[in-house]
Design a protein around this motif. Structure first.
Motif, PDB file in Angstrom:
ATOM      1  N   ALA A 136       0.847  -1.199   0.000  1.00 24.57           N
ATOM      2  CA  ALA A 136       0.000   0.000   0.000  1.00 24.57           C
ATOM      3  C   ALA A 136       0.883   1.250   0.000  1.00 24.57           C
ATOM      4  O   ALA A 136       1.848   1.338   0.758  1.00 24.57           O
ATOM      5  N   GLY A 137       0.564   2.180  -0.870  1.00 19.92           N
ATOM      6  CA  GLY A 137       1.341   3.407  -1.012  1.00 19.92           C
ATOM      7  C   GLY A 137       2.266   3.394  -2.211  1.00 19.92           C
ATOM      8  O   GLY A 137       2.717   4.446  -2.663  1.00 19.92           O
ATOM      9  N   LYS A 168     -12.363  -1.060  -6.704  1.00 16.29           N
ATOM     10  CA  LYS A 168     -11.626  -1.192  -5.452  1.00 16.29           C
ATOM     11  C   LYS A 168     -12.339  -2.138  -4.493  1.00 16.29           C
ATOM     12  O   LYS A 168     -13.558  -2.241  -4.510  1.00 16.29           O
ATOM     13  N   ALA A 185      -0.794   5.751  -5.600  1.00 14.58           N
ATOM     14  CA  ALA A 185      -1.526   5.492  -4.360  1.00 14.58           C
ATOM     15  C   ALA A 185      -2.839   6.272  -4.307  1.00 14.58           C
ATOM     16  O   ALA A 185      -3.857   5.753  -3.849  1.00 14.58           O
ATOM     17  N   ARG A 186      -2.855   7.487  -4.793  1.00 16.55           N
ATOM     18  CA  ARG A 186      -4.080   8.288  -4.754  1.00 16.55           C
ATOM     19  C   ARG A 186      -5.181   7.636  -5.603  1.00 16.55           C
ATOM     20  O   ARG A 186      -6.344   7.620  -5.233  1.00 16.55           O
ATOM     21  N   SER A 189      -6.789   4.864  -3.671  1.00 15.67           N
ATOM     22  CA  SER A 189      -7.311   5.188  -2.346  1.00 15.67           C
ATOM     23  C   SER A 189      -8.815   5.426  -2.336  1.00 15.67           C
ATOM     24  O   SER A 189      -9.439   5.671  -3.363  1.00 15.67           O
ATOM     25  N   ARG A 243      -8.385   9.480   3.988  1.00 16.36           N
ATOM     26  CA  ARG A 243      -8.031   8.871   2.696  1.00 16.36           C
ATOM     27  C   ARG A 243      -6.963   7.814   2.929  1.00 16.36           C
ATOM     28  O   ARG A 243      -5.925   8.097   3.528  1.00 16.36           O
ATOM     29  N   LYS A 244      -7.235   6.588   2.468  1.00 14.68           N
ATOM     30  CA  LYS A 244      -6.244   5.529   2.623  1.00 14.68           C
ATOM     31  C   LYS A 244      -6.360   4.499   1.512  1.00 14.68           C
ATOM     32  O   LYS A 244      -7.398   4.350   0.881  1.00 14.68           O
ATOM     33  N   VAL A 245      -5.255   3.800   1.326  1.00 18.56           N
ATOM     34  CA  VAL A 245      -5.216   2.659   0.420  1.00 18.56           C
ATOM     35  C   VAL A 245      -5.421   1.426   1.288  1.00 18.56           C
ATOM     36  O   VAL A 245      -4.725   1.237   2.283  1.00 18.56           O
ATOM     37  N   GLN A 246      -6.394   0.611   0.907  1.00 16.93           N
ATOM     38  CA  GLN A 246      -6.717  -0.591   1.673  1.00 16.93           C
ATOM     39  C   GLN A 246      -6.088  -1.817   1.029  1.00 16.93           C
ATOM     40  O   GLN A 246      -5.871  -1.861  -0.184  1.00 16.93           O
ATOM     41  N   GLU A 248      -1.938  -1.328   4.588  1.00 16.96           N
ATOM     42  CA  GLU A 248      -2.714  -0.100   4.428  1.00 16.96           C
ATOM     43  C   GLU A 248      -1.780   1.096   4.458  1.00 16.96           C
ATOM     44  O   GLU A 248      -0.707   1.036   5.080  1.00 16.96           O
ATOM     45  N   LEU A 266      -3.077   8.499   3.418  1.00 20.22           N
ATOM     46  CA  LEU A 266      -2.616   9.512   2.471  1.00 20.22           C
ATOM     47  C   LEU A 266      -3.075  10.898   2.952  1.00 20.22           C
ATOM     48  O   LEU A 266      -4.104  11.016   3.614  1.00 20.22           O
TER      49      LEU A 266
END
Length: 147
Positions: free
Chosen positions: A40-41, A68, A99-100, A103, A111-114, A142, A145
């Motif tokens: 993630a990221g 997603k 990553a955005r 997300s 705001r996050k990447v799962q 995870e 962001l």
């Protein structure tokens, strides 16, 4: 946001995004992803060969949509690139997935990447309305962001 933005629209549209922009047809090969699994990221590149299968030279707008995990809305437009192809010509098109683009914003505004499995759709329109080619991407961990 359900009921307030196009993202959650469940009905049929008269003219989907990109409708009627070309006088020819295009074929998409199976896309390749620079890494099948990422942390993630991190970012990846997705590449697809696009072929002008018609008799006229034309431009195609290659669109990237991402479905997603844990997201019940329609796949989201995450990038696009215009490519000019002569009749019968094939060209590779590469788009970056950062990553955005992966997300989501949760109910608390974070705001996050799962972690999970993502589907990357590439084609000349939205997956619901156009033939697209798909690739899978697995994200581990995870990442939070900035807004």
């Amino acid at each position: 946001m359900d009921g307030r933005t196009y993202r959650y629209f469940k009905g049929d549209v008269l003219y989907p995004f990109g409708h009627g922009l070309s006088y020819t047809t295009f074929n998409y090969a199976i896309p390749s992803v620079s890494a099948k699994t990422i942390k993630a990221g991190d970012a990846v590149d997705v590449t697809v060969d696009v072929t002008n299968a018609g008799k006229m030279d034309s431009d195609e707008v290659v669109q990237l949509y991402i479905a997603k995990p844990n997201d019940t809305s329609n796949p989201v437009l995450a990038g696009f690139a215009r490519v000019n192809l002569k009749a019968g010509q094939t060209k590779p098109v590469t788009l970056k997935v950062d990553a955005r683009a992966l997300s989501l914003v949760d109910e608390k505004g974070i705001r996050k990447v799962q972690a999970g499995d993502y589907t990357l759709h590439l084609g000349g329109g939205q997956p619901k309305y156009a033939k697209t080619a798909a690739a899978r991407l697995t994200v581990t961990g995870e990442a939070l962001l900035p807004k």
